[in-house]
Write a protein that holds these residues in place. Sequence first.
Motif, mmCIF file in Angstrom:
data_model
loop_
_atom_site.group_PDB
_atom_site.id
_atom_site.type_symbol
_atom_site.label_atom_id
_atom_site.label_comp_id
_atom_site.label_asym_id
_atom_site.label_seq_id
_atom_site.Cartn_x
_atom_site.Cartn_y
_atom_site.Cartn_z
ATOM 1 N N VAL A 108 71.644 145.380 15.684
ATOM 2 C CA VAL A 108 70.881 144.539 16.605
ATOM 3 C C VAL A 108 71.379 143.110 16.459
ATOM 4 C CG1 VAL A 108 68.589 143.606 17.147
ATOM 5 C CG2 VAL A 108 68.825 146.003 16.481
ATOM 6 N N ARG A 109 71.623 142.466 17.603
ATOM 7 C CA ARG A 109 72.027 141.051 17.622
ATOM 8 C C ARG A 109 71.019 140.306 18.481
ATOM 9 N NH1 ARG A 109 75.221 137.167 15.033
ATOM 10 N NH2 ARG A 109 75.977 135.672 16.566
ATOM 11 N N ILE A 110 70.498 139.212 17.938
ATOM 12 C CA ILE A 110 69.485 138.408 18.612
ATOM 13 C C ILE A 110 70.018 136.985 18.726
ATOM 14 C CG2 ILE A 110 67.096 137.597 18.508
ATOM 15 C CD1 ILE A 110 66.987 139.997 16.243
ATOM 16 N N THR A 111 69.944 136.410 19.918
ATOM 17 C CA THR A 111 70.332 135.010 20.077
ATOM 18 C C THR A 111 69.119 134.208 20.525
ATOM 19 O OG1 THR A 111 71.016 135.177 22.404
ATOM 20 C CG2 THR A 111 72.701 135.636 20.729
ATOM 21 N N CYS A 112 69.089 132.949 20.094
ATOM 22 C CA CYS A 112 67.992 132.048 20.441
ATOM 23 C C CYS A 112 68.603 130.840 21.153
ATOM 24 C CB CYS A 112 67.266 131.606 19.168
ATOM 25 S SG CYS A 112 65.709 130.758 19.470
ATOM 26 N N LEU A 113 68.460 130.810 22.461
ATOM 27 C CA LEU A 113 69.020 129.696 23.219
ATOM 28 C C LEU A 113 68.115 128.479 23.140
ATOM 29 C CD1 LEU A 113 71.426 128.928 25.021
ATOM 30 C CD2 LEU A 113 70.021 129.591 26.982
ATOM 31 N N GLU A 114 66.803 128.714 23.061
ATOM 32 C CA GLU A 114 65.836 127.618 22.946
ATOM 33 C C GLU A 114 64.539 128.188 22.390
ATOM 34 O OE1 GLU A 114 64.792 124.167 25.915
ATOM 35 O OE2 GLU A 114 63.495 125.880 26.314
ATOM 36 N N GLY A 115 63.792 127.370 21.669
ATOM 37 C CA GLY A 115 62.493 127.798 21.152
ATOM 38 C C GLY A 115 62.563 128.240 19.706
ATOM 39 N N GLN A 116 61.540 128.948 19.293
ATOM 40 C CA GLN A 116 61.438 129.454 17.928
ATOM 41 C C GLN A 116 61.571 130.972 17.964
ATOM 42 O OE1 GLN A 116 61.242 127.373 15.246
ATOM 43 N NE2 GLN A 116 61.490 125.799 16.801
ATOM 44 N N CYS A 117 62.574 131.491 17.297
ATOM 45 C CA CYS A 117 62.830 132.923 17.284
ATOM 46 C C CYS A 117 62.726 133.445 15.853
ATOM 47 C CB CYS A 117 64.221 133.219 17.838
ATOM 48 S SG CYS A 117 64.464 132.630 19.544
ATOM 49 N N ALA A 118 62.544 134.746 15.731
ATOM 50 C CA ALA A 118 62.432 135.358 14.420
ATOM 51 C C ALA A 118 62.976 136.780 14.483
ATOM 52 C CB ALA A 118 60.973 135.384 13.959
ATOM 53 N N ALA A 119 63.426 137.256 13.337
ATOM 54 C CA ALA A 119 63.885 138.636 13.207
ATOM 55 C C ALA A 119 63.380 139.159 11.871
ATOM 56 C CB ALA A 119 65.407 138.708 13.259
ATOM 57 N N GLU A 120 62.934 140.411 11.871
ATOM 58 C CA GLU A 120 62.443 140.974 10.617
ATOM 59 C C GLU A 120 62.639 142.481 10.595
ATOM 60 O OE1 GLU A 120 57.873 141.875 10.563
ATOM 61 O OE2 GLU A 120 58.166 139.856 11.380
ATOM 62 N N ASN A 121 62.757 142.978 9.377
ATOM 63 C CA ASN A 121 62.723 144.415 9.128
ATOM 64 C C ASN A 121 62.013 144.610 7.790
ATOM 65 O OD1 ASN A 121 64.634 143.887 7.102
ATOM 66 N ND2 ASN A 121 66.350 144.689 8.279
ATOM 67 N N GLU A 122 62.032 145.817 7.274
ATOM 68 C CA GLU A 122 61.279 146.096 6.044
ATOM 69 C C GLU A 122 61.809 145.344 4.822
ATOM 70 O OE1 GLU A 122 64.533 149.070 6.582
ATOM 71 O OE2 GLU A 122 62.890 148.463 7.864
ATOM 72 N N ASN A 123 63.011 144.771 4.906
ATOM 73 C CA ASN A 123 63.593 144.079 3.762
ATOM 74 C C ASN A 123 63.642 142.559 3.865
ATOM 75 O OD1 ASN A 123 64.219 146.252 1.969
ATOM 76 N ND2 ASN A 123 65.709 146.915 3.490
ATOM 77 N N GLY A 124 63.070 141.997 4.936
ATOM 78 C CA GLY A 124 63.074 140.546 5.012
ATOM 79 C C GLY A 124 62.848 140.029 6.412
ATOM 80 N N ALA A 125 62.845 138.705 6.505
ATOM 81 C CA ALA A 125 62.629 138.038 7.788
ATOM 82 C C ALA A 125 63.389 136.718 7.791
ATOM 83 C CB ALA A 125 61.145 137.785 8.015
ATOM 84 N N VAL A 126 63.833 136.312 8.986
ATOM 85 C CA VAL A 126 64.456 135.004 9.163
ATOM 86 C C VAL A 126 63.879 134.356 10.414
ATOM 87 C CG1 VAL A 126 66.635 135.519 7.990
ATOM 88 C CG2 VAL A 126 66.442 135.934 10.437
ATOM 89 N N SER A 127 63.773 133.045 10.377
ATOM 90 C CA SER A 127 63.400 132.262 11.549
ATOM 91 C C SER A 127 64.627 131.487 11.972
ATOM 92 C CB SER A 127 62.273 131.291 11.211
ATOM 93 O OG SER A 127 61.105 132.001 10.884
ATOM 94 N N PHE A 128 64.785 131.296 13.272
ATOM 95 C CA PHE A 128 65.934 130.549 13.752
ATOM 96 C C PHE A 128 65.581 129.901 15.081
ATOM 97 C CE2 PHE A 128 66.201 134.995 14.655
ATOM 98 C CZ PHE A 128 66.789 135.165 15.899
ATOM 99 N N THR A 129 66.431 128.989 15.524
ATOM 100 C CA THR A 129 66.113 128.189 16.699
ATOM 101 C C THR A 129 67.340 128.019 17.580
ATOM 102 O OG1 THR A 129 64.971 126.183 17.406
ATOM 103 C CG2 THR A 129 66.473 125.954 15.540
#
Length: 170
Positions: A108-129
């Motif tokens: 899975v690839r997630i991009t954040c062009l604007e705003g507050q984004c997050a990604a998580e699974n059972e082993n962790g989480a990240v926030s990005f912008t």
Amino acid sequence: KRAVESPFEKAIINDKVDVNNQIKTNEDSRSRVDLSSGTVIRIAPNSLFILEENHGNEDNLLTRIKIITGKVWIVLNGGSLEVETPSGLAGVRGSYMSTGYDPESGAVRITCLEGQCAAENENGAVSFTAGEAADLPANGASPVKGEMTDAEYRMWAENVPEAETLLPSE
């Protein structure tokens, strides 16, 4: 597809999408879904997702979709939106996020062009912008944060006219 047991139907302009409906594009098609909140979901070719939730009020609107395959670009207009994938969960508050899932690799690839984004699974989480991206590895390893690539900016430009003013000039 309006119900699990029903066949897919060709969509027409102003078709209504209800919770638990499935939206599918073929290899030579794209689609745009406008939610009642004003949020826009743009769907890449060869994609399939389910609208799982879309409820609440202006201050607490939650939309949740589940990607089976393919890619979506979200232009959020209030509330929050979550994208469930087999490899984890992506979320956006504030604006523009894309999520792509490849069932062959499980990546899975997630991009954040604007705003507050997050990604998580059972082993962790990240926030990005804005300008950042995250990967949810198929093996369940913790999410990995990075930068958007030039190709990803081009994909936003080619698929999301609403994002034009947010894209870097070349």
